[in-house]
Write a protein that holds these residues in place. Structure first.
Motif, PDB file in Angstrom:
ATOM      1  N   MET A 122     -27.727  35.913  13.529  1.00  0.00           N
ATOM      2  CA  MET A 122     -28.226  34.547  13.486  1.00  0.00           C
ATOM      3  C   MET A 122     -29.634  34.510  12.900  1.00  0.00           C
ATOM      4  SD  MET A 122     -28.701  31.804  16.625  1.00  0.00           S
ATOM      5  CE  MET A 122     -30.150  32.639  17.299  1.00  0.00           C
ATOM      6  N   LEU A 123     -30.524  35.383  13.411  1.00  0.00           N
ATOM      7  CA  LEU A 123     -31.891  35.438  12.905  1.00  0.00           C
ATOM      8  C   LEU A 123     -31.951  35.971  11.476  1.00  0.00           C
ATOM      9  CD1 LEU A 123     -33.847  36.830  16.005  1.00  0.00           C
ATOM     10  CD2 LEU A 123     -33.694  34.463  15.235  1.00  0.00           C
ATOM     11  N   LYS A 124     -31.173  37.022  11.211  1.00  0.00           N
ATOM     12  CA  LYS A 124     -31.201  37.665   9.895  1.00  0.00           C
ATOM     13  C   LYS A 124     -30.721  36.705   8.811  1.00  0.00           C
ATOM     14  CE  LYS A 124     -31.743  41.500   7.437  1.00  0.00           C
ATOM     15  NZ  LYS A 124     -33.057  42.151   7.294  1.00  0.00           N
ATOM     16  N   ALA A 125     -29.602  36.050   9.050  1.00  0.00           N
ATOM     17  CA  ALA A 125     -29.056  35.128   8.049  1.00  0.00           C
ATOM     18  C   ALA A 125     -30.004  33.950   7.825  1.00  0.00           C
ATOM     19  CB  ALA A 125     -27.681  34.626   8.489  1.00  0.00           C
ATOM     20  N   ASN A 152     -16.384  33.302  23.804  1.00  0.00           N
ATOM     21  CA  ASN A 152     -17.086  32.235  24.509  1.00  0.00           C
ATOM     22  C   ASN A 152     -18.566  32.547  24.730  1.00  0.00           C
ATOM     23  OD1 ASN A 152     -14.813  30.552  24.782  1.00  0.00           O
ATOM     24  ND2 ASN A 152     -14.097  31.762  26.522  1.00  0.00           N
ATOM     25  N   ASN A 153     -18.994  33.738  24.319  1.00  0.00           N
ATOM     26  CA  ASN A 153     -20.425  34.030  24.290  1.00  0.00           C
ATOM     27  C   ASN A 153     -21.010  33.287  23.089  1.00  0.00           C
ATOM     28  OD1 ASN A 153     -22.812  35.640  23.152  1.00  0.00           O
ATOM     29  ND2 ASN A 153     -22.571  36.585  25.158  1.00  0.00           N
ATOM     30  N   TYR A 154     -22.051  32.467  23.305  1.00  0.00           N
ATOM     31  CA  TYR A 154     -22.447  31.579  22.211  1.00  0.00           C
ATOM     32  C   TYR A 154     -23.061  32.311  21.021  1.00  0.00           C
ATOM     33  CZ  TYR A 154     -27.122  31.274  24.584  1.00  0.00           C
ATOM     34  OH  TYR A 154     -28.331  31.528  25.188  1.00  0.00           O
ATOM     35  N   PHE A 155     -23.537  33.542  21.200  1.00  0.00           N
ATOM     36  CA  PHE A 155     -23.996  34.289  20.033  1.00  0.00           C
ATOM     37  C   PHE A 155     -22.819  34.826  19.218  1.00  0.00           C
ATOM     38  CE2 PHE A 155     -28.148  34.928  22.381  1.00  0.00           C
ATOM     39  CZ  PHE A 155     -28.861  34.092  21.532  1.00  0.00           C
ATOM     40  N   VAL A 156     -21.762  35.234  19.891  1.00  0.00           N
ATOM     41  CA  VAL A 156     -20.539  35.636  19.186  1.00  0.00           C
ATOM     42  C   VAL A 156     -19.942  34.414  18.493  1.00  0.00           C
ATOM     43  CG1 VAL A 156     -18.230  36.619  19.431  1.00  0.00           C
ATOM     44  CG2 VAL A 156     -20.111  37.500  20.837  1.00  0.00           C
ATOM     45  N   ALA A 157     -19.926  33.279  19.196  1.00  0.00           N
ATOM     46  CA  ALA A 157     -19.405  32.041  18.615  1.00  0.00           C
ATOM     47  C   ALA A 157     -20.207  31.639  17.383  1.00  0.00           C
ATOM     48  CB  ALA A 157     -19.430  30.922  19.650  1.00  0.00           C
ATOM     49  N   HIS A 158     -21.513  31.895  17.408  1.00  0.00           N
ATOM     50  CA  HIS A 158     -22.349  31.530  16.257  1.00  0.00           C
ATOM     51  C   HIS A 158     -21.947  32.334  15.021  1.00  0.00           C
ATOM     52  CE1 HIS A 158     -26.001  29.716  14.521  1.00  0.00           C
ATOM     53  NE2 HIS A 158     -26.040  30.821  13.806  1.00  0.00           N
ATOM     54  N   VAL A 159     -21.568  33.591  15.216  1.00  0.00           N
ATOM     55  CA  VAL A 159     -21.112  34.403  14.079  1.00  0.00           C
ATOM     56  C   VAL A 159     -19.814  33.826  13.512  1.00  0.00           C
ATOM     57  CG1 VAL A 159     -20.437  36.708  13.305  1.00  0.00           C
ATOM     58  CG2 VAL A 159     -22.225  36.457  15.026  1.00  0.00           C
ATOM     59  N   VAL A 160     -18.930  33.363  14.400  1.00  0.00           N
ATOM     60  CA  VAL A 160     -17.690  32.721  13.944  1.00  0.00           C
ATOM     61  C   VAL A 160     -18.019  31.459  13.146  1.00  0.00           C
ATOM     62  CG1 VAL A 160     -15.526  31.636  14.654  1.00  0.00           C
ATOM     63  CG2 VAL A 160     -16.372  33.643  15.883  1.00  0.00           C
ATOM     64  N   LEU A 161     -19.002  30.694  13.604  1.00  0.00           N
ATOM     65  CA  LEU A 161     -19.431  29.504  12.877  1.00  0.00           C
ATOM     66  C   LEU A 161     -19.987  29.869  11.503  1.00  0.00           C
ATOM     67  CD1 LEU A 161     -21.116  27.460  15.754  1.00  0.00           C
ATOM     68  CD2 LEU A 161     -19.129  26.749  14.428  1.00  0.00           C
ATOM     69  N   LEU A 162     -20.739  30.967  11.430  1.00  0.00           N
ATOM     70  CA  LEU A 162     -21.259  31.426  10.140  1.00  0.00           C
ATOM     71  C   LEU A 162     -20.125  31.829   9.209  1.00  0.00           C
ATOM     72  CD1 LEU A 162     -24.362  33.564  11.241  1.00  0.00           C
ATOM     73  CD2 LEU A 162     -24.412  31.440   9.920  1.00  0.00           C
ATOM     74  N   ARG A 163     -19.126  32.531   9.745  1.00  0.00           N
ATOM     75  CA  ARG A 163     -17.978  32.934   8.930  1.00  0.00           C
ATOM     76  C   ARG A 163     -17.225  31.698   8.441  1.00  0.00           C
ATOM     77  NH1 ARG A 163     -15.638  35.583   5.022  1.00  0.00           N
ATOM     78  NH2 ARG A 163     -13.429  36.062   5.363  1.00  0.00           N
ATOM     79  N   SER A 164     -17.045  30.718   9.315  1.00  0.00           N
ATOM     80  CA  SER A 164     -16.367  29.494   8.919  1.00  0.00           C
ATOM     81  C   SER A 164     -17.145  28.776   7.817  1.00  0.00           C
ATOM     82  CB  SER A 164     -16.204  28.571  10.134  1.00  0.00           C
ATOM     83  OG  SER A 164     -15.671  27.316   9.754  1.00  0.00           O
TER      84      SER A 164
END
Length: 299
Positions: A122-125, A152-164
């Motif tokens: 999240m920070l790197k991107a 359901n961990n929101y940092f893992v979910a954020h990576v999914v959002l980035l991929r989407s």
């Protein structure tokens, strides 16, 4: 800080601009993580602000011993107490306005290697996109999340959002949509859950637009009618949320004129993000939305 935004580029030049503030965030510092995703100091990245508040607060105790005025003494003590309280509250896991604070981030990132990786990415991107990198420039595996990950961990979910968002930028809308469907908005903090719902809605209204998709979008929004936090996200004038608001106005509320006004406002405010990568993604969404509106008008 509130609506003020400072950024520093790789040459050290600092730029200042303003952008509509986002409710729940009074101040925020985003930085590029040092090290790699396995060993970067995620606790200090989050705790730095709170620790500094506490240190600064106790520093105001020093003048108390050197002033004669009781009024000045009380003022120093009040400032000290306020600074220490703000720092301490920020380190206690909370979600003010539906947005996790630093204490929540420390707890969530420490739950698993996948969560720590998610916070790092999240920070790197964000840092790399602020220098002009686009999501489409990343490799297809950069934002990959295994089926065994705690989605359901929101940092893992954020990576999914980035991929989407990456797939969306590449025009692979069906694949992007399937990534979003992996997430359960009700299991995420309101900010992240709301982002998932809005992204699903945008796909259904703009990229697909068939009757089934319109029905799904309508049901998603209807289910959130009584959710005050979601309605706040839906109505915010922050440029990152305006495309979603415009899509709803156009295809669910039937107000094309208001939708066009929101698109124009979003284009005007987009540069205030001071993040060329995000601005590029927003511009593509707005282009697609305008194209869909034009097609509907001609139809």
């Amino acid at each position: 800080l509130l609506k003020w935004l400072w950024t520093k580029d790789e040459t050290g030049k600092v730029s200042l601009t303003t952008s509509p503030g986002f409710g729940g965030i009074l101040g925020q510092c985003l930085m590029e993580p040092c090290g790699n995703e396995k060993d970067f100091p995620f606790v200090l990245c989050n705790a730095g602000g709170g620790i500094f508040n506490i240190i600064t607060g106790f520093a105001f105790l020093i003048p108390v011993f050197f002033v004669d005025s009781k009024l000045l003494m009380i003022n120093f003590l009040l400032v000290m107490g306020l600074s220490v309280i703000i720092g301490a509250i920020n380190l206690i896991p909370l979600q003010p306005g539906g947005i996790p604070n630093d204490g929540s981030n420390i707890r969530e990132a420490g739950k698993s290697a996948g969560a720590k990786r998610g916070f790092y990415l999240m920070l790197k991107a964000n840092a790399e996109m602020s220098r002009g990198k686009r999501l489409a420039d990343y490799g297809s595996g950069t934002f990959a999340v295994s089926e065994r990950a705690d989605i359901n961990n929101y940092f893992v979910a954020h990576v999914v959002l980035l991929r989407s968002a990456q797939l969306e930028e590449l025009g692979l809308y069906e694949q992007s949509y399937r990534e979003l469907l992996r997430l359960n908005p009700s299991q995420l903090p309101p900010f992240y859950g709301g982002s998932v719902i809005l992204s699903l809605m945008f796909h259904e209204l703009v990229y697909f637009g068939d009757e089934d998709s319109l029905h799904h979008a309508r049901e998603r929004i209807k289910a959130k009618d009584e959710d005050k936090l979601f309605q706040k996200f839906m109505q915010t004038k922050h440029p990152a949320f305006l495309p979603f608001h415009a899509a709803k106005k156009a295809f669910l509320d039937g107000d094309r004129d208001e939708a066009r006004k929101l698109i124009s406002q979003a284009r005007k405010l987009n540069p205030s993000l001071q993040n060329p990568g995000v601005e590029h993604s927003m511009a593509l969404m707005l282009d697609k939305l305008e194209s869909r509106l034009e097609d509907d008008s001609q139809g």
